[in-house]
Write an enzyme that holds these catalytic residues in place. Sequence first.
Site, mmCIF file in Angstrom:
data_model
loop_
_atom_site.group_PDB
_atom_site.id
_atom_site.type_symbol
_atom_site.label_atom_id
_atom_site.label_comp_id
_atom_site.label_asym_id
_atom_site.label_seq_id
_atom_site.Cartn_x
_atom_site.Cartn_y
_atom_site.Cartn_z
ATOM 1 N N ASP A 144 -10.672 13.586 -3.996
ATOM 2 C CA ASP A 144 -9.692 14.269 -3.944
ATOM 3 C C ASP A 144 -9.082 14.563 -2.418
ATOM 4 O O ASP A 144 -9.411 13.474 -1.702
ATOM 5 C CB ASP A 144 -9.445 15.781 -4.423
ATOM 6 C CG ASP A 144 -8.246 15.940 -5.392
ATOM 7 O OD1 ASP A 144 -7.239 16.324 -4.585
ATOM 8 O OD2 ASP A 144 -8.262 16.223 -6.482
ATOM 9 N N HIS A 202 -5.181 20.678 -2.679
ATOM 10 C CA HIS A 202 -5.371 20.239 -4.092
ATOM 11 C C HIS A 202 -6.856 20.002 -4.524
ATOM 12 O O HIS A 202 -7.298 20.543 -5.580
ATOM 13 C CB HIS A 202 -4.578 18.888 -4.266
ATOM 14 C CG HIS A 202 -4.606 18.267 -5.765
ATOM 15 N ND1 HIS A 202 -5.504 17.634 -6.305
ATOM 16 C CD2 HIS A 202 -3.499 18.529 -6.608
ATOM 17 C CE1 HIS A 202 -5.082 17.193 -7.402
ATOM 18 N NE2 HIS A 202 -3.913 17.495 -7.860
ATOM 19 N N SER A 522 -3.848 17.758 -13.320
ATOM 20 C CA SER A 522 -4.909 17.629 -12.043
ATOM 21 C C SER A 522 -5.843 18.989 -12.478
ATOM 22 O O SER A 522 -6.892 19.171 -11.799
ATOM 23 C CB SER A 522 -4.156 17.857 -10.780
ATOM 24 O OG SER A 522 -3.611 16.859 -10.269
#
Length: 870
Positions: A144, A202, A522
């Site tokens: 990520d 994220h 996600s």
Amino acid sequence: MKVFAIISALAAATLVSAGKFHIPKGAKYDLQPNGYIIQYQDSVSRSNAHSNLKKHAIDYKVRNEYDVFNGAAITVTSDHDGDALAAVPGVKHVWRIQRYSVPKTTSNSGKVDEANSVHHMTGVDAAHKKLKLTGKGVKVGIIDTGIDYKHPAFAAAGATEGCFARYGKSCRVKHGWDFVGDAYNGDTVPVPDSDPMDCQGHGTHVAGIVGGNASNIKVGPKPVVPWVGVAPDVTFGAYRIFGCSGYTNTDVILAAMEMAFNDGMDIINMSLGGGSAYKENPTAVLADKLVSFGMNVAGAAGNDGTEGVWMVSDTGLGETSTSVASFDNAYGAYYTVSYAGGKYPYNFASAWGKAISLPASATLFPLFDKAGVLQDGCDANAYKGLDVKGKVVLVLGDYSRCGSVARGEVAKTVGVAGLLAASTPFGMTNLAGAPGLPMASIENRAGEALLAAYKKNPKNVLTWAKDPSSVKVEGGGAPADMSSYGLDGDLRSKPDIGAPGGNIYSSYPRAKGSYALLSGTSMATPYYVGSQALYYEKTKSKPNGVDIRRVFKNTATISKDWGSKTYVSAAKQGAGLINVWNALTTTTRLSPDRLDLLDSDNFQGVQKITIKNIGKKTETYTLSHVPADALNSYSKGNSWPHAKPIIEADHATVKFSANKVKIPAGKSVKVTITFKEPKAGNAKHFPIYSGYVVATPSREDSPAVHVSYIGLKGSVKKVPIMDKDSGLPLLAVRNEKGELSEVSGKNYAFNYKTAAPTVIVRFASHTPNFTIRVHHPTTKAFLGYMVSGQSGTAHFPTGRMTDLDSEGELSLAVFDWHGMVLPKDVPGEKPVFLAPSTYTLIVASQQKLTKGAYPADFEVYNLGNVIISA
């Protein structure tokens, strides 16, 4: 390292066989210029592969080398394309390097979920409390944007501070690598180092969902409410593939996957995706290889639920990897307003930015029209003659005519004390609002309750709570609207399973506020991954990826939409919402974990399932059928599928060879299932029908298990591939400035240099082989496949496009032609130049599940003749 044993099995031999070149979509912004991923034949060594490339005069620079994948990423510096690379002996597959952006998640300001409330939906709370499971000893790789490993939520158990020494004793992030550097944006040269610090957010949020722990933070940033991830004692590997902005690329993702494998990660979390595709994409291919070597890989199903069917994302499309859909959180902590004995949550507007506090004198005033219908508050005239000064006005939260700012400004001009907007059809909206006005969104059911109470007694008083409280939210607990629909291009059942991904509170980089509430697949993917870690710990084993996926799919909760009495299609929720308690306590295995019935032409109506009793006592199972909603996406004869499929009651008929089976402990029984396609449903509309075959044990202490099935009524070869609703495909011309304009008339004079003929298409669903064919205008002889300087040879498989591209424009695949064609699809064939003349251009897309005989198995569009001058 694990990889050594794999490399030793590779022979230094050269095979003379044709490779296959794959091109994703053809949209310019999706592809890395001159960048290619090459996978070698299994028996070809790295040195032999490079030798063969050089023998074919291909000049290139190596971007990355792969061992498990057995391939390389290169930038070609000579005049060779993907077809030329695929023709090199020993090459198995070639892909263009595709760009990936950080998945767009929804940020939910103004409300925070109750601590661990999401765990009520899944049984994780019971696994924590009753079984004392925390994921200890399990290694999870997060591929990520990196992880803020100094965040106190990632401190080791017993540590009083966060991880201030990278990979130190107090830190659970024990492995990691930055593959790109802060300045990397997808086009710049990667500058890797050993520090995977997250500068976007994220990855930190994702890692927190897997295994963060903010339940007892004593030093460092504290959350609004304490929370704990699914597996709060896992060990992390942080593999950073994004810079602080921009894209990443396929070659970087593959390198991160291989490092996670070499670092001994048990599970890889990949909360990213590149849009609709076939399973033969590089990340899915490598994922399947890693699973075969003992890993487990999960990928996000994608956030394109508002695009309709055929949109499940590429990362989880592997045969053995898992594609995870998203469910909205059922619970949340909200500020509330009480009225006539009822308590209702609200979401205040960002322009107000705080809890609403108004005196009892600010009573409710519904803004009715003359017919007694609630209005939206967009028009100042709606308030004419009404005494609303100092009152809280209730309006309809329909934003099709005006936004929250406009209606807030109108309300301010008439002196209201506040404004409540009742959502349609359900849930609460994130409002911008007008500055200085207490304004909030309330649920649809709350609006109805307020109206009913008002009609009984208009003098009821509104009471505003000073602190948030836990409530079950409208629309919660159901599949999220934004979660992508399947199927894939081979009519395989994807996504596989769902997990909570809507309104999830988790860690965020300290520099960006430390905590955030986000929504997306996600977020669902790491919830599934953390649940697997609990299973590893409980069973004291690390099962094969397919086996553990089967357990979770067998025991998931088959779910309904909010307010619906029927079950959601398996094309949306997969096997259902993950039920961790059931997965940990089941004594039954049901295989396979999905049944693909395909379409009417290829109908697989007779299926076999195996029921295995892994308990200690003989068990009797009752078999039953649970039908789900059918999805009609072509009710109007349209070629572009409906953004929101029409729900139909098209149910298959299911017959079992035995309705009950008795199975001794440790034994298995096979059951034959005979399906008949739904009688209802128009085959010309290609409804996707689905349901669940359930095996229920007689003992109450063992949960029922199920397997999903899915099929398409009608002939899938007739499902539209090209978007003819938009008048495509069409012929256009590109001028010297790069501008495109549609060609009108049959005698337009093109030339290859300043007025190149250009074909524009939109892919409305998958095709195994999209082609643009060049023919002689009189003899009709096939001269070759168009080779476009922008998108390569028009001869490749592709998935469906989104309606709009990343810049908000209509998604288009554009193919400029400058005279080059590939005469044949055979090994070693090279493009040739066709001199200026007159040619016929034909767009032909192979229909799904066909053998590819031209033209019988193709959707064909003849664009007519093009006259090309010198």
